[in-house]
Design a protein around this motif. Sequence first.
Motif, PDB file in Angstrom:
ATOM      1  N   GLU A 148     -10.532   4.865   1.830  1.00 24.09           N
ATOM      2  CA  GLU A 148      -9.289   5.435   1.320  1.00 24.09           C
ATOM      3  C   GLU A 148      -9.234   6.953   1.496  1.00 24.09           C
ATOM      4  O   GLU A 148      -8.193   7.503   1.848  1.00 24.09           O
ATOM      5  N   ASP A 149     -10.353   7.650   1.262  1.00 18.55           N
ATOM      6  CA  ASP A 149     -10.307   9.102   1.372  1.00 18.55           C
ATOM      7  C   ASP A 149     -10.194   9.562   2.822  1.00 18.55           C
ATOM      8  O   ASP A 149      -9.670  10.640   3.100  1.00 18.55           O
ATOM      9  N   VAL A 150     -10.641   8.735   3.768  1.00 18.74           N
ATOM     10  CA  VAL A 150     -10.458   9.062   5.181  1.00 18.74           C
ATOM     11  C   VAL A 150      -8.993   8.881   5.565  1.00 18.74           C
ATOM     12  O   VAL A 150      -8.391   9.744   6.218  1.00 18.74           O
ATOM     13  N   LEU A 151      -8.393   7.770   5.160  1.00 19.56           N
ATOM     14  CA  LEU A 151      -6.974   7.550   5.429  1.00 19.56           C
ATOM     15  C   LEU A 151      -6.109   8.647   4.819  1.00 19.56           C
ATOM     16  O   LEU A 151      -5.082   9.029   5.381  1.00 19.56           O
ATOM     17  N   SER A 152      -6.540   9.174   3.678  1.00 19.93           N
ATOM     18  CA  SER A 152      -5.732  10.152   2.952  1.00 19.93           C
ATOM     19  C   SER A 152      -5.678  11.503   3.630  1.00 19.93           C
ATOM     20  O   SER A 152      -4.942  12.392   3.177  1.00 19.93           O
ATOM     21  N   HIS A 153      -6.429  11.711   4.721  1.00 21.38           N
ATOM     22  CA  HIS A 153      -6.231  12.915   5.515  1.00 21.38           C
ATOM     23  C   HIS A 153      -4.841  12.920   6.132  1.00 21.38           C
ATOM     24  O   HIS A 153      -4.331  13.973   6.511  1.00 21.38           O
ATOM     25  N   SER A 154      -4.243  11.752   6.245  1.00 23.73           N
ATOM     26  CA  SER A 154      -2.863  11.626   6.718  1.00 23.73           C
ATOM     27  C   SER A 154      -1.925  11.639   5.519  1.00 23.73           C
ATOM     28  O   SER A 154      -2.073  10.819   4.606  1.00 23.73           O
ATOM     29  N   PRO A 155      -0.951  12.547   5.476  1.00 18.32           N
ATOM     30  CA  PRO A 155       0.022  12.544   4.368  1.00 18.32           C
ATOM     31  C   PRO A 155       0.738  11.206   4.227  1.00 18.32           C
ATOM     32  O   PRO A 155       1.070  10.791   3.113  1.00 18.32           O
ATOM     33  N   PHE A 156       0.961  10.531   5.341  1.00 16.51           N
ATOM     34  CA  PHE A 156       1.627   9.223   5.325  1.00 16.51           C
ATOM     35  C   PHE A 156       0.818   8.224   4.494  1.00 16.51           C
ATOM     36  O   PHE A 156       1.346   7.561   3.593  1.00 16.51           O
ATOM     37  N   PHE A 157      -0.466   8.124   4.775  1.00 15.44           N
ATOM     38  CA  PHE A 157      -1.311   7.174   4.053  1.00 15.44           C
ATOM     39  C   PHE A 157      -1.673   7.679   2.657  1.00 15.44           C
ATOM     40  O   PHE A 157      -1.884   6.868   1.745  1.00 15.44           O
ATOM     41  N   ALA A 158      -1.751   8.994   2.489  1.00 12.73           N
ATOM     42  CA  ALA A 158      -2.025   9.534   1.161  1.00 12.73           C
ATOM     43  C   ALA A 158      -0.918   9.146   0.193  1.00 12.73           C
ATOM     44  O   ALA A 158      -1.170   8.784  -0.966  1.00 12.73           O
ATOM     45  N   ALA A 159       0.328   9.195   0.665  1.00 12.23           N
ATOM     46  CA  ALA A 159       1.461   8.810  -0.184  1.00 12.23           C
ATOM     47  C   ALA A 159       1.416   7.330  -0.519  1.00 12.23           C
ATOM     48  O   ALA A 159       1.708   6.922  -1.653  1.00 12.23           O
ATOM     49  N   ILE A 160       1.019   6.503   0.455  1.00  5.14           N
ATOM     50  CA  ILE A 160       0.904   5.064   0.204  1.00  5.14           C
ATOM     51  C   ILE A 160      -0.184   4.786  -0.823  1.00  5.14           C
ATOM     52  O   ILE A 160      -0.011   3.984  -1.749  1.00  5.14           O
ATOM     53  N   CYS A 161      -1.311   5.466  -0.670  1.00  6.52           N
ATOM     54  CA  CYS A 161      -2.429   5.238  -1.596  1.00  6.52           C
ATOM     55  C   CYS A 161      -2.059   5.664  -3.009  1.00  6.52           C
ATOM     56  O   CYS A 161      -2.423   4.997  -3.981  1.00  6.52           O
ATOM     57  N   ARG A 162      -1.337   6.744  -3.165  1.00  4.59           N
ATOM     58  CA  ARG A 162      -0.938   7.202  -4.492  1.00  4.59           C
ATOM     59  C   ARG A 162       0.081   6.266  -5.111  1.00  4.59           C
ATOM     60  O   ARG A 162       0.028   5.958  -6.294  1.00  4.59           O
ATOM     61  N   GLY A 163       1.021   5.798  -4.307  1.00  3.16           N
ATOM     62  CA  GLY A 163       2.132   5.036  -4.872  1.00  3.16           C
ATOM     63  C   GLY A 163       1.897   3.554  -4.996  1.00  3.16           C
ATOM     64  O   GLY A 163       2.434   2.906  -5.880  1.00  3.16           O
ATOM     65  N   GLN A 164       1.075   2.989  -4.123  1.00  3.29           N
ATOM     66  CA  GLN A 164       0.974   1.529  -4.069  1.00  3.29           C
ATOM     67  C   GLN A 164      -0.287   0.989  -4.718  1.00  3.29           C
ATOM     68  O   GLN A 164      -0.301  -0.132  -5.215  1.00  3.29           O
ATOM     69  N   PHE A 165      -1.378   1.768  -4.714  1.00  2.00           N
ATOM     70  CA  PHE A 165      -2.670   1.212  -5.080  1.00  2.00           C
ATOM     71  C   PHE A 165      -3.092   1.517  -6.511  1.00  2.00           C
ATOM     72  O   PHE A 165      -4.194   1.163  -6.915  1.00  2.00           O
ATOM     73  N   LEU A 166      -2.259   2.181  -7.271  1.00  2.00           N
ATOM     74  CA  LEU A 166      -2.689   2.581  -8.615  1.00  2.00           C
ATOM     75  C   LEU A 166      -2.945   1.390  -9.519  1.00  2.00           C
ATOM     76  O   LEU A 166      -3.828   1.409 -10.361  1.00  2.00           O
ATOM     77  N   GLU A 167      -2.160   0.333  -9.386  1.00  2.00           N
ATOM     78  CA  GLU A 167      -2.269  -0.790 -10.311  1.00  2.00           C
ATOM     79  C   GLU A 167      -2.532  -2.112  -9.601  1.00  2.00           C
ATOM     80  O   GLU A 167      -2.318  -3.166 -10.165  1.00  2.00           O
ATOM     81  N   THR A 168      -2.953  -2.056  -8.364  1.00  2.00           N
ATOM     82  CA  THR A 168      -3.204  -3.292  -7.624  1.00  2.00           C
ATOM     83  C   THR A 168      -4.678  -3.409  -7.294  1.00  2.00           C
ATOM     84  O   THR A 168      -5.352  -2.423  -7.002  1.00  2.00           O
ATOM     85  N   ALA A 169      -5.178  -4.608  -7.331  1.00  2.00           N
ATOM     86  CA  ALA A 169      -6.596  -4.841  -7.046  1.00  2.00           C
ATOM     87  C   ALA A 169      -6.849  -4.946  -5.549  1.00  2.00           C
ATOM     88  O   ALA A 169      -7.892  -4.550  -5.055  1.00  2.00           O
ATOM     89  N   THR A 170      -5.878  -5.484  -4.804  1.00  2.00           N
ATOM     90  CA  THR A 170      -6.027  -5.651  -3.361  1.00  2.00           C
ATOM     91  C   THR A 170      -5.434  -4.456  -2.650  1.00  2.00           C
ATOM     92  O   THR A 170      -4.233  -4.241  -2.688  1.00  2.00           O
ATOM     93  N   LYS A 171      -6.289  -3.682  -2.009  1.00  2.00           N
ATOM     94  CA  LYS A 171      -5.831  -2.491  -1.293  1.00  2.00           C
ATOM     95  C   LYS A 171      -5.512  -2.899   0.144  1.00  2.00           C
ATOM     96  O   LYS A 171      -6.400  -2.976   0.989  1.00  2.00           O
ATOM     97  N   ARG A 172      -4.246  -3.137   0.390  1.00  2.00           N
ATOM     98  CA  ARG A 172      -3.827  -3.656   1.689  1.00  2.00           C
ATOM     99  C   ARG A 172      -2.540  -2.961   2.115  1.00  2.00           C
ATOM    100  O   ARG A 172      -1.625  -2.794   1.320  1.00  2.00           O
ATOM    101  N   VAL A 173      -2.490  -2.572   3.385  1.00  2.00           N
ATOM    102  CA  VAL A 173      -1.319  -1.929   3.966  1.00  2.00           C
ATOM    103  C   VAL A 173      -0.862  -2.756   5.162  1.00  2.00           C
ATOM    104  O   VAL A 173      -1.687  -3.155   5.997  1.00  2.00           O
TER     105      VAL A 173
END
Length: 289
Positions: free
Chosen positions: A83-108
């Motif tokens: 996740e921290d590698v993907l977050s070097h991209s603002p696109f994926f950083a926004a997805i990680c902040r918005g989608q993964f906070l309350e979900t157990a399955t981290k999937r894009v």
Amino acid sequence: MFARRTHHNEGFSKPYSSSFDKHRAGKATSSKQKRSFRDAAAAVRKADKVKKPDHGSPVGSTLTSPIVTICVGPEQRLFAAHEDVLSHSPFFAAICRGQFLETATKRVNLPEELPEIFSSVLEYLYKGDYYPRLLHNKRRNIWELEEMENNNNGGRGHVESTVVHHGAGQVLLKDTMLYCTADKYGLDELKRLALRKQGLQSGIQCSTILASARYAYANTPDSDSKLRAHYLALIIRSRATFKRSGTMQMEMEKGGMMFFDLFVAICNHMDDMAHAKSPLFTKSPRTPH
């Protein structure tokens, strides 16, 4: 078809002719320290990581970061990344902040992306470059692509410079598609790297160049003219080849913004040539008063 080109260091510091002031591809200045482009990109990303604010990623190294599964393309090919590698991209950083906070399955899910392109994006995020790497030839003092068939140097065998885009039904340059993908993901260093590598490619058919140019125009904003300028300059430099191309004729009959830009660039080029030949700008010996 076009012969392979290599760039001397000084070539990267010079812009295109003034004809392309509004439509030219920027070239990074060379460094006196001789190292690979991957090392420079890694250093930039390392500095960015230090400055990057905490978006909720766990504290620790990359190895302890959560794994994200990315489902790519219509065939749903699976990739895994930290996740921290993907977050070097603002696109994926926004997805990680918005989608993964309350979900157990981290999937894009990225159904519109091509696996071949996304694989290179991931390679860049982890290594600072993608295959074939851009290396500095110290003996000749030039930048060039690594030998793709040198298995003694960790090579992976022959790699095509083009990718089949099944959605568009065309063969496109891989570096062009990477540039457009990097623009969407907010990876400016990857954009510069892809543009640099594209200038070193060889043996590309006119039809592939024109199809890739149209793709570039369709997938970059008007404010980002570097990739567009690359194609305009390429067509003008190789005009003897393109004016005999039946594909060029068909593409021009279709029209589009690219050909208006090409017309403007040619006019500017001709104006610059006429301006340089003007007697007003020729040196004459001074006459004594």
